[in-house]
Structures are given as structure tokens and as C-alpha cells.
Design a protein around this motif. Structure first.
Motif, PDB file in Angstrom:
ATOM      1  N   SER A 299      -5.762   6.086  -0.701  1.00 12.85           N
ATOM      2  CA  SER A 299      -6.785   5.518  -1.645  1.00 12.85           C
ATOM      3  C   SER A 299      -4.968   4.550  -2.216  1.00 12.85           C
ATOM      4  O   SER A 299      -5.718   3.471  -3.317  1.00 12.85           O
TER       5      SER A 299
ATOM      6  N   TYR B 203      -6.731  -0.707   0.630  1.00  9.52           N
ATOM      7  CA  TYR B 203      -6.888   1.389   0.846  1.00  9.52           C
ATOM      8  C   TYR B 203      -6.251   0.386   2.579  1.00  9.52           C
ATOM      9  O   TYR B 203      -7.116  -0.743   2.988  1.00  9.52           O
TER      10      TYR B 203
ATOM     11  N   SER C  47       0.932  -1.274  -0.212  1.00  9.59           N
ATOM     12  CA  SER C  47       0.069  -0.337   0.181  1.00  9.59           C
ATOM     13  C   SER C  47       1.040   1.355   0.217  1.00  9.59           C
ATOM     14  O   SER C  47       2.228   1.149   0.530  1.00  9.59           O
TER      15      SER C  47
END
Length: 412
Positions: free
Chosen positions: A276, A407, A150
Motif C-alpha cells: 500500500s 498499489y 511503488s
């Protein structure tokens, strides 16, 4: 296995055991030393010395904390939280690794390596088939099987770039940090967002732990008083800092930005983080905002077979059979070839000794993790040399793996 003296392993004058509440002072001491947290910094947040001392007590009560002791002094440790995370609409048990620390005089003795190995075995035993962590050293954790999954995108918006007010029927309301509507919005959001943490009380406690007294929560309510989004923020030195922004639809997004823009006369800029995986600039009329991307969390599949059995594949076919050859530096149960196929939409994963199996796809545990988590696509990983296979297999993998980046906005 632990013996009657609570020791798991011994090495000369070093002994490994689980920490208990009696070790709280040493536990706090190593955390502060390793992560350079001073008492003055903690007191500045509004905490008392007694509160600071006992803030981490729930960890020793509810988490798996393992340490090496030199005689009776804590030398090195690791913490594993029992958590849950949404992986493509499946709520999976996750081992959250944190507090990996060693005093400098004990480095170079392999203490961290052995603690990580024991932590992986613990997570395997507990059915935590994936693990997340925030890395202080990406190379170290890659060496032990974790990989980046991420990003954190930090943004800065000048007051003149704030969006113009958009008409909405609802309004924002400032609420208590423990407001049930706030918790419910996050629960609903995390249940439908790949990669998101399912926050229980321990996770929420970690989320708020070191925030100062000026942190504020505000919820967007529709005209029927239905909560559809929230904003966690604080204002300091003419800057509006966004800790987290969550919205369930476009109306809530507009309502939240209307609220932020209403602070126009109070602040000179807005700073925040976006988790995001996609830049925000496109959403603004003035898109020349500053955005900085950096890797955020890493993950590791703890058990390949069990993780695959609970994974959501797309466009499955009864005719497809894939042979995954995985290399894992620590968890030997992950080493070998896994035959993957489907029967009546049910995923079948069987370990085999056939290294010449058809449709062979070879990679290490790090690559498998970032690929199945959706952070990097199979074709990209193949072109980087991280996947070895015949080119035609890439199309199959691309069709099977959902296209959605994780996310993850938490920190522990």
C-alpha cells in the motif's frame, strides 16, 4: 520491420527475431541460467520436469518475445506481456516487461539496449502507453526511462503482537485457488485501487506459477455470504507467511486478522508483504512490529501525449496552461514541449516547438512517470533537482495530481 525471414535486425553474426514455440527449450534455458533457477528448486515446488518445461509455453503464445540469436543459439531476450492497470480510475493498457536476460559471453554488445528500444516501439504500436517491470538493476532501467513507482513493505509480527479478536458478523472460509469469489474480490478491489493490476487469466497464471502445493486461499464472507476480502498464505516452519491480503472494508480487515490470530498456537510469528505504500504498525495495538521498506516496481510512460489524454487530473481550470518539456532517451516522440490545458473539463495536450512557452515545467520521462503515478510529489521532485520550473508552478502541479500512491502486488 520484419522481413520474410522473420528477422527484425542483424548485426554481424547476430540476428534479432521474435521467438516462437519452437524456441521453448532455449527460452527456458536462458531464463534458468540468468535468474539462477535450478531444476532441483523447481522440482521442490512439486512440479514435474515436463510441467516445468512447458510452464512458460503460454508466454510464447500470448506475449511479445524478442531475442538476439548468435547463429542459431539464443543469446539475449526480452518479454512484453499485454496487461491492464488501474491509473487513477482509468483502466489503461500496460506493457509488462520481464525476462530481460543475456548470456554472459554476449554482454557488452548492446543487445539489451536494442531489445529494450524495440520493445518500447512495440508497446507504442500496441497502444500500451505505460510499461511496468520488476528491476534486477534500477540504474539500468532508469537509463532507459523507467522509474520507481511503488514500494514493498515487508513486516514481521511476533505471535504475542497479533491483534486481539474483534467482533464481526461474518467468517472466513478456505476455498479453491480458482474460486470465482476470490477472482471477483480482486477484480472489485483493483477497479477502485490506483496502480493495481487488472488480472486476466495470464496474469493469474503468473501470480500462481511457482507457488508450492501448500499455498492456501481463504475468503471473508459477511453473514449474507457476500465476499469482502481474501487472504493468500502458507504455513511453514512455525511461521505464517502472507502472500497477499485484500479487504474491501474494515469488517473484512478485522475478520482476516481474527483468522490469522486464530493460528496463535501453531506459529511463532507472521511474515508478509504490504504494497500500500503505508506502514501497517499504526493499525496494531502493539505497534512495535518490524517493517522493512524497499523499492518494488518501476514504470515508464511510453507515449506522453496519449498517457496525459487519459489521465485523471484534479482541480482543473480553464485558465491553466502548462508547458511540459520532456526529455526521453529512447522514444523520440516524447521529446519536446507539450502544451497542456483544459476545455470544458476535457484535457487537451498538443506538442509544440515553442521552447519558451509560458509556465514551462522541464523534466525527464522518468520524473514525469513517478510524478503522475503519485509515488513522489512535485515539490519533492523539485527540491531533489528533478524538476526545473518557477516555484509558483509547484502549487498548480500539486493541485492537479491526485494524492495516492500506487498499489501493486503482482510479480512477473
Amino acid at each position: 520491420m520484419e522481413n520474410k525471414d522473420n528477422f527484425i535486425e542483424a548485426y554481424g553474426d547476430f540476428k534479432m527475431r521474435k521467438l516462437t514455440e519452437d524456441d521453448l527449450e532455449q527460452f527456458n534455458g536462458l531464463l534458468r541460467y540468468a535468474f539462477q533457477i535450478t531444476m532441483d528448486e523447481l522440482l521442490h515446488t512439486g512440479w514435474t520436469e515436463d510441467q516445468i518445461m512447458h510452464a512458460k509455453m503460454p508466454i510464447l503464445k500470448n506475449a511479445y518475445v524478442l531475442g538476439w540469436f548468435y547463429h542459431d543459439r539464443l543469446a539475449s531476450m526480452i518479454v512484453v506481456y499485454s496487461m491492464k492497470v488501474n491509473i487513477h480510475d482509468n483502466i489503461c493498457k500496460m506493457g509488462g516487461v520481464t525476462g530481460v536476460a543475456t548470456y554472459p559471453e554476449y554482454t557488452g554488445k548492446g543487445l539489451i539496449h536494442s531489445l529494450i528500444k524495440h520493445a518500447i516501439f512495440h508497446m507504442q504500436k500496441e497502444g500500451q502507453y505505460i510499461s511496468f517491470l520488476y528491476p534486477y538493476s534500477i540504474p539500468l532501467y532508469r537509463k532507459h526511462g523507467w522509474e520507481i513507482i511503488s514500494d514493498k513493505i515487508t513486516f514481521r509480527i511476533k505471535d504475542s503482537q497479533l491483534p486481539k479478536k474483534r467482533p464481526v458478523d461474518g467468517m472466513m472460509e478456505r476455498v479453491d485457488l480458482e474460486c470465482e469469489d476470490l477472482l471477483n474480490v480482486h477484480d472489485y478491489y483493483s477497479m477502485q485501487r490506483h496502480g493495481a493490476m487488472i488480472r486476466d487469466k495470464l496474469a493469474w497464471d503468473e501470480y500462481w506459477r511457482w507457488d508450492s502445493d501448500d499455498i492456501i486461499a481463504a475468503i471473508y464472507y459477511t453473514k449474507n455470504h457476500k465476499p469482502l476480502g481474501y487472504l493468500i498464505y502458507y504455513i511453514r516452519n512455525d511461521t505464517f507467511y502472507i502472500k497477499e491480503m485484500v479487504y474491501l472494508n474494515t469488517e473484512a480487515r478485522h475478520g482476516i486478522w481474527n483468522y490469522i490470530s486464530a493460528h496463535y498456537s501453531m506459529v511463532s510469528e507472521v511474515k508478509g508483504n504490504n504494497f500500500s505504500g503505508e506502514p501497517m504498525a499504526f493499525l496494531f495495538e502493539d505497534s512495535e512490529i518490524v517493517e522493512t521498506i524497499e523499492p518494488y516496481f518501476m514504470a515508464r510512460i511510453i507515449n506522453v501525449k496519449e498517457f496525459i489524454l487519459q489521465y485523471t487530473f484534479l482541480e482543473i481550470s480553464q485558465k491553466i496552461k502548462i508547458s511540459l518539456k520532456i526529455n526521453d532517451p529512447i522514444a523520440e516522440w516524447n521529446n519536446g514541449v507539450f502544451m497542456l490545458y483544459w476545455e470544458e473539463e476535457e484535457t487537451i495536450c498538443e506538442k509544440t516547438d515553442d521552447i519558451y512557452a509560458a509556465n514551462l515545467v522541464e523534466m525527464d520521462i522518468q520524473t514525469l512517470t513517478t510524478m503522475l503515478m503519485g509515488y513522489k510529489r512535485p515539490t519533492f521532485l523539485y527540491e531533489c533537482g528533478r524538476i526545473k520550473t518557477e516555484y509558483y508552478m509547484l502549487r498548480i502541479l500539486e493541485q492537479l495530481i491526485p494524492v495516492e500512491k500506487p498499489y501493486f502486488s503482482d510479480y512477473f
